[in-house]
Design an enzyme around this catalytic site. Structure first.
Site, PDB file in Angstrom:
ATOM      1  N   GLN A 264     -16.136 -19.530  79.631  1.00  0.00           N
ATOM      2  CA  GLN A 264     -15.532 -20.249  80.752  1.00  0.00           C
ATOM      3  C   GLN A 264     -14.353 -19.402  81.231  1.00  0.00           C
ATOM      4  O   GLN A 264     -13.294 -19.402  80.629  1.00  0.00           O
ATOM      5  CB  GLN A 264     -15.082 -21.643  80.306  1.00  0.00           C
ATOM      6  CG  GLN A 264     -14.621 -22.532  81.429  1.00  0.00           C
ATOM      7  CD  GLN A 264     -14.179 -23.903  80.933  1.00  0.00           C
ATOM      8  OE1 GLN A 264     -13.862 -24.079  79.766  1.00  0.00           O
ATOM      9  NE2 GLN A 264     -14.144 -24.866  81.817  1.00  0.00           N
TER      10      GLN A 264
ATOM     11  N   HIS B 293     -15.853 -26.507  85.897  1.00  0.00           N
ATOM     12  CA  HIS B 293     -16.546 -26.085  87.114  1.00  0.00           C
ATOM     13  C   HIS B 293     -18.039 -26.013  86.831  1.00  0.00           C
ATOM     14  O   HIS B 293     -18.468 -25.566  85.783  1.00  0.00           O
ATOM     15  CB  HIS B 293     -16.022 -24.751  87.662  1.00  0.00           C
ATOM     16  CG  HIS B 293     -16.011 -23.622  86.702  1.00  0.00           C
ATOM     17  ND1 HIS B 293     -15.085 -23.508  85.668  1.00  0.00           N
ATOM     18  CD2 HIS B 293     -16.797 -22.520  86.616  1.00  0.00           C
ATOM     19  CE1 HIS B 293     -15.307 -22.384  85.004  1.00  0.00           C
ATOM     20  NE2 HIS B 293     -16.350 -21.775  85.554  1.00  0.00           N
TER      21      HIS B 293
END
Length: 139
Positions: free
Chosen positions: A90, A96
């Site tokens: 990430q 997201h």
């Protein structure tokens, strides 16, 4: 602002916005797998999907669903790949969801590496039991 995606949400960092409402902001990934690769982020800063408050899950994923439909239609894609990393890989520690347009023979491979099988039904049953026991109670 320390979080790049919070800066995008606040409007202090540039992004090509696809959707912007009270729940989420969706914008083009600056390093797309294919044109039309969009990131959908909640306005509220949370790092992972497990940090998203239960009341925000439905509204947020409704936006992911809408953006997915737009990516497929807008890019003339046959399908899409929708995914989120939690901590590992990430690059920005703000939840997201990637929405990537997909077409047959587009060359996207290796997203789930390496694949294997359970050694036995007993091993699969043991893993199933561990996961069932780990499911948190609803709030």
């Amino acid at each position: 602002m320390d979080c790049l995606f919070c800066a995008v949400v606040a409007g202090s960092a540039h992004a090509h916005r696809v959707l912007d409402d009270e729940v989420a902001v969706a914008f083009l990934d600056h390093r797309p797998l294919f044109p039309g690769h969009v990131l959908v982020v909640p306005r509220r800063h949370v790092e992972t999907v497990t940090d998203l408050p239960p009341g925000d899950v439905g509204p947020f994923f409704t936006r992911v669903q809408r953006v997915t439909a737009a990516v497929e239609r807008g890019m003339g894609a046959v399908g899409s790949f929708v995914a989120a990393n939690n901590r590992i890989s990430q690059s920005v520690p703000h939840l997201h969801v990637h929405v990537v347009p997909r077409n047959p023979k587009d060359g996207l491979r290796g997203f789930f590496w390496p694949r294997s099988r359970y050694a036995s039904e007993a091993e699969a049953a043991e893993v199933t039991a561990r996961l069932r026991a780990a499911i948190p109670e609803p709030d």
